[in-house]
Scaffold this active site. Structure first.
Site, short mmCIF file in Angstrom:
data_model
loop_
_atom_site.label_atom_id
_atom_site.label_comp_id
_atom_site.label_asym_id
_atom_site.label_seq_id
_atom_site.Cartn_x
_atom_site.Cartn_y
_atom_site.Cartn_z
N ASP A 28 -91.40 -31.51 -22.17
CA ASP A 28 -91.15 -32.02 -20.81
C ASP A 28 -92.31 -31.68 -19.87
O ASP A 28 -93.00 -30.67 -20.06
CB ASP A 28 -89.84 -31.39 -20.29
N ASN A 76 -83.94 -42.03 -21.71
CA ASN A 76 -85.27 -42.35 -21.16
C ASN A 76 -85.50 -43.85 -20.98
O ASN A 76 -86.43 -44.26 -20.29
CB ASN A 76 -86.39 -41.72 -22.00
#
Ligand code: IPE
Ligand code: IPE
Ligand code: MG
Length: 249
Positions: A28, A76
């Site tokens: 991330d 996502n």
């Protein structure tokens, strides 16, 4: 916890340290990395992809048996079309290189997630790589793409339900082992350690079933593209200091 490499203290002598068999990494922070530099998010993803190869190689070189990287979640897809498109281009480009190199370097790639939704050329690349990996020995590198822990469990349950419907499985034989054997990680040990750079204290749907007793290390001061082998070493030292009890004493 706010780990920083400087505050780590003495690291373990390498030969005494208990290494996790399976390390998960939530890669991330690519977007924030790009933002800090005034760059488009896609360049953050590019930097993240380059780093992915470096860290996977390093993990293999120190003898990790399994590494799982979270590359793209089932959520996502909510991102702007442009960003998702840039990610797909990157996956193709970097998978092609990484796959070729990893095969030479004794890294066995396996994909976690529903890869059936990807474009035909990406799917073909995925299939080729998994096929080639079968002849390979070395660290198993799971790449979680279009992966979500919940959808993985649903997928496994659906397979079990089908077997019950066909009469090849009795409901009373559905246990933890049976369910595990239908996850994308079937046959693999659960992750011992999950590392998340960029400071978010959440799972974001990563390995929900498998992480039941994983040790978590959240690193606040580091974004994925800047995550180095030294950060991994720091996390491995911190892991070795943890007292895992699995519900016992
Ligand atoms: C992780 O980086 C990569 C993917 C989710 C594909 P992010 O893109 O989430 O980066 P931040 O969290 O916005 O900084
Ligand atoms: C998790 O990161 C997914 C990957 C790193 C691939 P996200 O950036 O998508 O997670 P949230 O949205 O901050 O929870
Ligand atoms: Mg993020």
């Amino acid at each position: 916890m706010k780990p920083s490499i400087e505050s780590a203290g003495d690291s373990f002598p390498r030969e005494e340290r208990v290494l996790p068999r399976h390390v998960g990494i939530i890669m991330d922070g690519n977007g924030r990395w790009a933002k800090q530099r005034g760059l488009p998010r896609s360049l953050g993803h590019r930097a993240g992809a380059i780093n992915f190869k470096k860290i996977a190689r390093y993990g293999s070189s120190i003898g990790l048996e399994y590494m799982t990287v979270y590359a793209f979640s089932t959520e996502n897809w909510k991102r702007p079309e442009e960003e998702v498109g840039a990610l797909m281009v990157l996956f193709k480009q970097y998978l092609k290189d990484a796959l070729r190199d990893f095969l030479k370097e004794r890294i066995k790639i396996h994909f976690l997630g529903d890869t059936s939704v990807f474009s035909p050329d990406l799917r073909e690349l995925i299939q080729e790589t998994e096929e080639a990996a079968k002849q390979q020995e070395g660290m198993i590198l799971n790449i979680a793409m279009n992966y979500g822990g919940r959808s993985e469990i649903v997928h496994a349950v659906r397979q079990l339900a089908r077997q019950v419907q066909e009469g090849s499985l009795s409901p009373r034989d559905i246990d933890e082992e049976a369910l595990s054997s239908h996850l994308y990680t079937a046959g693999q040990p659960d992750p011992d350690l999950i590392i998340r750079p960029s400071g978010e204290y959440r799972t974001s749907n990563f390995m929900l079933w498998q992480a039941a007793y994983a040790e978590y290390i959240i690193m606040e001061d580091i974004l994925w593209p800047d995550f180095t082998p030294e950060h991994l070493e720091w996390a491995l030292d911190e892991y070795a200091r943890r007292n895992r009890r699995f519900g016992g004493i």
